[in-house]
Structure formats: structure tokens, C-alpha cells
Design an enzyme around this catalytic site. Structure first.
Site, PDB file in Angstrom:
ATOM      1  N   LYS A 127       0.092   4.267  -0.357  1.00 26.35           N
ATOM      2  CA  LYS A 127      -0.562   5.481   0.162  1.00 26.35           C
ATOM      3  C   LYS A 127      -0.301   6.654  -0.790  1.00 26.35           C
ATOM      4  O   LYS A 127      -0.348   6.483  -2.001  1.00 26.35           O
ATOM      5  CB  LYS A 127      -0.095   5.751   1.594  1.00 26.35           C
TER       6      LYS A 127
ATOM      7  N   HIS B 192      -9.636   1.158   4.779  1.00 30.95           N
ATOM      8  CA  HIS B 192      -8.332   1.323   5.442  1.00 30.95           C
ATOM      9  C   HIS B 192      -8.508   2.287   6.620  1.00 30.95           C
ATOM     10  O   HIS B 192      -9.318   3.219   6.553  1.00 30.95           O
ATOM     11  CB  HIS B 192      -7.315   1.871   4.439  1.00 30.95           C
TER      12      HIS B 192
ATOM     13  N   GLY C  96       2.314   2.419  10.915  1.00 29.76           N
ATOM     14  CA  GLY C  96       3.271   3.519  10.785  1.00 29.76           C
ATOM     15  C   GLY C  96       3.952   3.901  12.086  1.00 29.76           C
ATOM     16  O   GLY C  96       4.604   4.935  12.167  1.00 29.76           O
TER      17      GLY C  96
ATOM     18  N   ASN D 100       0.865  -1.179   0.000  1.00 29.04           N
ATOM     19  CA  ASN D 100       0.000   0.000   0.000  1.00 29.04           C
ATOM     20  C   ASN D 100       0.906   1.235   0.000  1.00 29.04           C
ATOM     21  O   ASN D 100       1.463   1.590   1.036  1.00 29.04           O
ATOM     22  CB  ASN D 100      -0.891  -0.037   1.258  1.00 29.04           C
TER      23      ASN D 100
ATOM     24  N   GLU E 280      -5.525  -4.857  10.578  1.00 28.40           N
ATOM     25  CA  GLU E 280      -4.503  -3.840  10.795  1.00 28.40           C
ATOM     26  C   GLU E 280      -4.824  -3.056  12.066  1.00 28.40           C
ATOM     27  O   GLU E 280      -5.606  -2.090  12.020  1.00 28.40           O
ATOM     28  CB  GLU E 280      -4.467  -2.863   9.616  1.00 28.40           C
TER      29      GLU E 280
ATOM     30  N   SER F  44       3.248  -1.913  10.558  1.00 29.96           N
ATOM     31  CA  SER F  44       4.691  -1.956  10.844  1.00 29.96           C
ATOM     32  C   SER F  44       5.335  -3.294  10.480  1.00 29.96           C
ATOM     33  O   SER F  44       6.210  -3.775  11.191  1.00 29.96           O
ATOM     34  CB  SER F  44       4.968  -1.580  12.305  1.00 29.96           C
TER      35      SER F  44
ATOM     36  N   GLU G  48      -6.938   4.766   7.591  1.00 29.73           N
ATOM     37  CA  GLU G  48      -6.821   6.196   7.263  1.00 29.73           C
ATOM     38  C   GLU G  48      -8.095   6.708   6.599  1.00 29.73           C
ATOM     39  O   GLU G  48      -8.489   7.862   6.786  1.00 29.73           O
ATOM     40  CB  GLU G  48      -5.577   6.425   6.385  1.00 29.73           C
TER      41      GLU G  48
END
Ligand code: PGA
Length: 249
Positions: free
Chosen positions: A11, A96, A173, A9, A167, A210, A98
């Protein structure tokens, strides 16, 4: 041998120029293997570049990071399933964290996107995962089940086409990954919840958050983990090759 999926991904990174350079480095080092697939989710502006490099390569696939649930219309800035298909995508990330937590996407909207993807012939990767405070309150499984409940009205065939990515939000991250056993126990809960909703075939469940070259092997060799969804470490072709080859030596 277990079938494994490695999903990158990117992003909001790697426009066409960087994507071309990345693909050159990746393809020079990639050793295709049976029972292994590598999926790329570049930003939409780089789909054509990545598509051009993937064509005819077995086990490699292209996806988009998001879609709108309508097939066409006046939705400035959005991409439909039909447009994504036309650009060569076969997969799509849905929900996702985000999208959920930065852009305020609701479970209801996530569900509409899953149904649009299935209806238009894209494989949805439904992302689920709890925030740190939810984990600390012991609510991990309840949160994940609530996010999965959007699949409740799918027929068995459609349900069987959905891939899940677990996730945990606190691991994305941050450099803090869930241990393989922590991830494994949530994956097990996800599979049993889906089985309870009528999913006949064992669901493919990826782990994300991560994932790095040095922890990929222990994650993908865990029996409950069917692959990984990777952000930061998928941006460097060398790191991504190490992850995509994890466990082969
Ligand atoms: P990360 O992101 O690998 O950078 O933690 C994972 C993701 O958001 O899919």
C-alpha cells in the site's frame, strides 16, 4: 504439491530507503521452494529498489498496485501498463477494495484495467470481496459474481491468465480474518462462476484480509486456497518471512 502464491501489498508504505532495508532482511532469511512464488507490490516510487534486489531470484516477482487503462497520455499521477513493464513489473493488482471504496473505482473501470493489463503483458490480480453489510444480507456470492462479471468478454486464453484475490472488505486491516472454510466456500463459488464463463483451467484464487504469521498456515493448507494477499503483515520482513514459509515445516 499445491502451487502457492504469497503476495505482499505494501500500500502507501516503504519508500526506497525502507524498501531496501526490508529486502535485505527478507533475502537474508528467505528459503526458496519449488511450487512457491512471492510477489511484491511496493509503491511505485520503490519499484526500482525492489527490482534491483529481485533480479535473478527464482520465484520472486514484482508488481504495481494499480494502473490506468490507457497506454499513455495526459493523465497526471497515473501509471500505464507500459510504464509499469518498463519499471520491471510483471504483475498488477486490479480493483483492490481501497481503489473501489476509497477512490470510487467502478466495475467498468476495473474491467478496463484488467483488459489493459492483459493486452500489455502484465498478469492482473483481480481483487473481489463483499462489505460487511453485504455479507450480513447474504449477498457475498452475488457481489463477488458481479465483480467477476467484468471478465465476461475475455477469450479463454486471456481468462486463464487472470489471478483472483478474494478479500472480504470487513477483513482488511481489521484483525478479523475469514476462517479457512469461509474463504474456501467463496473460492469454490468463484471457481464455479469462472468455469461457467468458459474458464477451462482451474483459476488461482488467493485469500486476503488480516492474514498474519499465526493464521497463514491454516489458510494456505486449505485445498481451496492457492495463496494469500497480505497488507499489514507484509511490511515487516520477519513477519513476511514467516508467512512466505508457512506450511513448509
Ligand atoms: P491486510 O490487507 O492484510 O492488512 O488486512 C490486505 C489487503 O488489503 O490486500
Amino acid at each position: 504439491m499445491k502451487h502457492l502464491i504469497f503476495a505482499a501489498n505494501w500500500k502507501m508504505h516503504h519508500g526506497p530507503t525502507a524498501a531496501a532495508a526490508f529486502m535485505e532482511g527478507f533475502l537474508a532469511g528467505y528459503r526458496p521452494a519449488q511450487e512457491r512464488e512471492v510477489w511484491f507490490f511496493p509503491p511505485a516510487v520503490s519499484l526500482a529498489t525492489v527490482r534491483g534486489r529481485l533480479e535473478g531470484q527464482p520465484g520472486l516477482a514484482l508488481g504495481v498496485q494499480n494502473v490506468h487503462w490507457e497506454m499513455k497520455g495526459a493523465f497526471t499521477g497515473e501509471i500505464s501498463v507500459a510504464l509499469a513493464r518498463d519499471a520491471g513489473a510483471t504483475h498488477v493488482l486490479v480493483g483492490h477494495s481501497e481503489r473501489r471504496h476509497v477512490f470510487g473505482e467502478t466495475d467498468e473501470e476495473t474491467g478496463r484495467k484488467v483488459r489493459a493489463a492483459l493486452g500489455g503483458g502484465l498478469t492482473p490480480v483481480l481483487c473481489v470481496g463483499e462489505k460487511l453489510e453485504e455479507r450480513e444480507a447474504g449477498d457475498t456470492v452475488a457481489v463477488v459474481e458481479r465483480q467477476l462479471a467484468v471478465l465476461g468478454d475475455l477469450d479463454a486464453d486471456s481468462m486463464a491468465r487472470v489471478v483472483i484475490a478474494y478479500e472480504p472488505v470487513w477483513a482488511i486491516g481489521t484483525g478479523k480474518n475469514a476462517t479457512p472454510d469461509d474463504a474456501g466456500s467463496v473460492h469454490e463459488a468463484i471457481r464455479s462462476f469462472l468455469a461457467g464463463m468458459g474458464r477451462a483451467r482451474r483459476a488461482a484464487v488467493l485469500y486476503g484480509g488480516s492474514v498474519k504469521p499465526d493464521n497463514a498456515r491454516e489458510l494456505v493448507t486449505h485445498p481451496e486456497v492457492d495463496g494469500v494477499l497480505v497488507g499489514g503483515a507484509s511490511l515487516d520482513a520477519g513477519h513476511w518471512l514467516e508467512i512466505a514459509h508457512a506450511g513448509t515445516d
